[in-house]
Scaffold this active site. Structure first.
Site, PDB file in Angstrom:
ATOM      1  N   SER A   1      -1.037 -41.469  78.264  1.00 30.43           N
ATOM      2  CA  SER A   1      -0.223 -42.629  77.924  1.00 30.43           C
ATOM      3  C   SER A   1      -0.828 -43.956  78.349  1.00 30.43           C
ATOM      4  O   SER A   1      -0.459 -44.988  77.787  1.00 30.43           O
ATOM      5  CB  SER A   1       1.189 -42.475  78.478  1.00 30.43           C
ATOM      6  OG  SER A   1       1.173 -42.115  79.832  1.00 30.43           O
TER       7      SER A   1
ATOM      8  N   HIS B   1       3.294 -39.129  72.823  1.00 35.54           N
ATOM      9  CA  HIS B   1       2.649 -40.191  72.049  1.00 35.54           C
ATOM     10  C   HIS B   1       1.950 -39.681  70.785  1.00 35.54           C
ATOM     11  O   HIS B   1       1.352 -40.460  70.058  1.00 35.54           O
ATOM     12  CB  HIS B   1       1.640 -40.949  72.915  1.00 35.54           C
ATOM     13  CG  HIS B   1       2.279 -41.606  74.096  1.00 35.54           C
ATOM     14  ND1 HIS B   1       2.945 -42.804  74.015  1.00 35.54           N
ATOM     15  CD2 HIS B   1       2.401 -41.186  75.380  1.00 35.54           C
ATOM     16  CE1 HIS B   1       3.429 -43.126  75.199  1.00 35.54           C
ATOM     17  NE2 HIS B   1       3.114 -42.163  76.050  1.00 35.54           N
TER      18      HIS B   1
ATOM     19  N   LYS C   1       9.999 -42.534  70.886  1.00 33.83           N
ATOM     20  CA  LYS C   1       8.774 -43.303  70.629  1.00 33.83           C
ATOM     21  C   LYS C   1       8.568 -43.381  69.112  1.00 33.83           C
ATOM     22  O   LYS C   1       9.326 -44.082  68.460  1.00 33.83           O
ATOM     23  CB  LYS C   1       7.631 -42.685  71.421  1.00 33.83           C
ATOM     24  CG  LYS C   1       7.860 -42.975  72.918  1.00 33.83           C
ATOM     25  CD  LYS C   1       6.941 -42.329  73.886  1.00 33.83           C
ATOM     26  CE  LYS C   1       7.340 -42.783  75.302  1.00 33.83           C
ATOM     27  NZ  LYS C   1       6.924 -41.860  76.346  1.00 33.83           N
TER      28      LYS C   1
HETATM   29  C1  LIG Z   1       7.602 -41.613  77.631  1.00 32.63           C
HETATM   30  C2  LIG Z   1       7.046 -40.343  78.154  1.00 32.63           C
HETATM   31  C3  LIG Z   1       7.865 -39.357  78.720  1.00 32.63           C
HETATM   32  C4  LIG Z   1       9.313 -39.597  78.985  1.00 32.63           C
HETATM   33  O1  LIG Z   1      10.071 -39.539  77.823  1.00 32.63           O
HETATM   34  P1  LIG Z   1      11.488 -40.273  77.799  1.00 32.63           P
HETATM   35  O2  LIG Z   1      12.167 -39.678  76.627  1.00 32.63           O
HETATM   36  O3  LIG Z   1      11.218 -41.718  77.692  1.00 32.63           O
HETATM   37  O4  LIG Z   1      12.164 -39.913  79.097  1.00 32.63           O
HETATM   38  C5  LIG Z   1       7.294 -38.161  79.075  1.00 32.63           C
HETATM   39  N1  LIG Z   1       5.969 -37.941  78.931  1.00 32.63           N
HETATM   40  C6  LIG Z   1       5.154 -38.876  78.428  1.00 32.63           C
HETATM   41  C7  LIG Z   1       3.682 -38.581  78.281  1.00 32.63           C
HETATM   42  C8  LIG Z   1       5.656 -40.102  78.034  1.00 32.63           C
HETATM   43  O5  LIG Z   1       4.833 -41.048  77.568  1.00 32.63           O
END
Ligand SMILES: *Cc1c(COP(=O)(O)O)cnc(C)c1O
Length: 391
Positions: free
Chosen positions: A169, A197, A245
């Protein structure tokens, strides 16, 4: 707090006063944003809004209970089937958030006497999940398969679980999934992959990292074929992705073998002991899956913008990390310099966060530029121009 200030590590929130998108209003000011994870520009897509509105009108806004009591709605059930089919795995389970999915899965699969093997650059939620599990926690250097193999071979743990981000990320690079799966096959370990992502972005149809590597996710997947063999290599795969996302909504899911999903329904504490998400969100995600599949132009536009940005910053004193995903980190180095650059961009109406330690290693503070299909070519050109001026 004073010590955080002294280190330049104090975090403050900015308040968004518009919908998420390329142009946003933040703290009363219109800005061009390069800092959302809304990679496909779906957070305010009319089809998703309409689906949420219709579901709210028919089913209300609150789920009212946890899934195992009386909160499990037909819209959740339908979405789980759609998600499983979308990624090409036999079964799926919704979680409230990605953070909760990671905590729930790792603690349900590994405990005392077991071992988890985690890439050093994994997301914080996976780090916390490993700590909470009380399993032996082996962190391997980023992408170092030789190191990982040595530790897997030496491990006497009852259950071995390898956990990795699919797209890292803060760096934007992609985990070598086929090689990881082969290692897990050789040493009889589970492989959990967090595609937060990649889902919606990677692969021709946006099915995520599995499609990118042709592991599953193709239209050729059949339940019958998957279960005809005694054990398919993907039986050891625990696929997780988030829905807040690229999918543009909220939530997360885990997909894999039906027995895995059944185990999680029973044992994942972040699934059992929490209120189900509002059914209207499930309706919005169902609509999102259709758009992700149908509107391939969003992924094509994203690839065009990525290439344009990479070409445009080639002559600057800072460089982009090697990434072909919408996460394009521009490494600056010192914390204060990264903050100054972000401030300079903000004065020019461009919103890009400076990411500092402990989120990234010391000395690698960076601007995390994230691109979206909601951006126009002219938006990326404006960013390139502003970076040039500040350089
Ligand atoms: C954003 C993210 C999460 C958390 O997900 P949420 O639904 O925002 O709690 C978990 N793992 C990764 C790699 C992320 O980028």
């Amino acid at each position: 707090m004073a010590s955080l200030d002294a280190q330049g590590l104090r975090r403050r929130r900015r308040t968004l006063e518009s919908a998420q998108g390329a142009q946003v209003v933040v703290d009363g000011r219109e800005c061009l944003s390069f800092c959302s994870n809304d990679y496909l520009g779906l957070a305010k897509h009319p089809a998703l809004i309409a689906a949420a509105q219709a579901a709210a009108a028919e089913f209300g806004v609150g789920a009212g209970a946890s899934h195992l009591v009386s909160g499990h709605h037909a819209l959740h059930e339908r979405l789980e089937r759609e998600l499983a089919r979308f990624v090409g795995l036999p079964a799926a389970l919704l979680f409230s958030t990605g953070y909760m999915a990671n905590l729930g899965v790792v603690t349900a699969l590994a405990g005392r006497g077991d071992a988890v093997f985690a890439d050093r650059l994994n997301h914080a939620s996976l780090v916390d999940a490993c700590l909470l599990s009380r399993a032996e926690h082996v962190r391997y250097p980023h992408g170092d398969l030789a190191f990982l193999e040595k530790r897997l071979a030496a491990s006497k743990a009852r259950t071995k679980l390898v956990v990795t981000d699919a797209v890292f990320s803060m760096d934007g690079d992609i985990a070598p999934l086929p090689e990881l799966l082969a290692l897990c096959e050789r040493y009889d370990a589970w492989l959990m992959v967090d595609d937060a992502h990649g889902f919606g972005v990677l692969g021709e149809h946006g099915r995520g990292i599995l499609e990118r590597f042709g592991i599953l996710g193709g239209s050729g997947f059949s339940r019958e074929k998957a279960f005809a063999a005694e054990a398919a290599p993907t039986d050891r795969l625990v696929y997780m992705a988030t829905l807040g996302k690229a999918a543009g909504v909220f939530g997360a899911f885990v997909a894999g073998h039906p027995a895995l999903i059944e185990w999680l329904v029973n044992k994942a504490r972040t699934y059992v002991y929490t209120t189900a998400t509002p059914p209207l969100l499930a309706a919005a995600v169902s609509a999102s899956l259709k758009v992700i599949e149908a509107e391939a132009w969003r992924r094509e536009r994203l690839q065009g913008l990525i290439a344009r940005l990479r070409g445009g910053v080639a002559g600057l004193p800072w460089s982009l990390m090697a990434s072909d995903t919408p996460i394009q980190p521009l490494v600056v180095g010192p914390n204060q310099a990264a903050v100054r650059l972000a401030d300079g961009l903000r004065e020019r109406g461009l919103l890009i966060p400076a990411i500092r330690p402990p989120t990234v290693p010391q000395g690698t503070a960076r601007l995390r530029i994230s691109l979206s299909a909601a951006h126009e070519t002219a938006d990326v050109d404006r960013l390139i121009q502003a970076l040039g001026d500040l350089a």
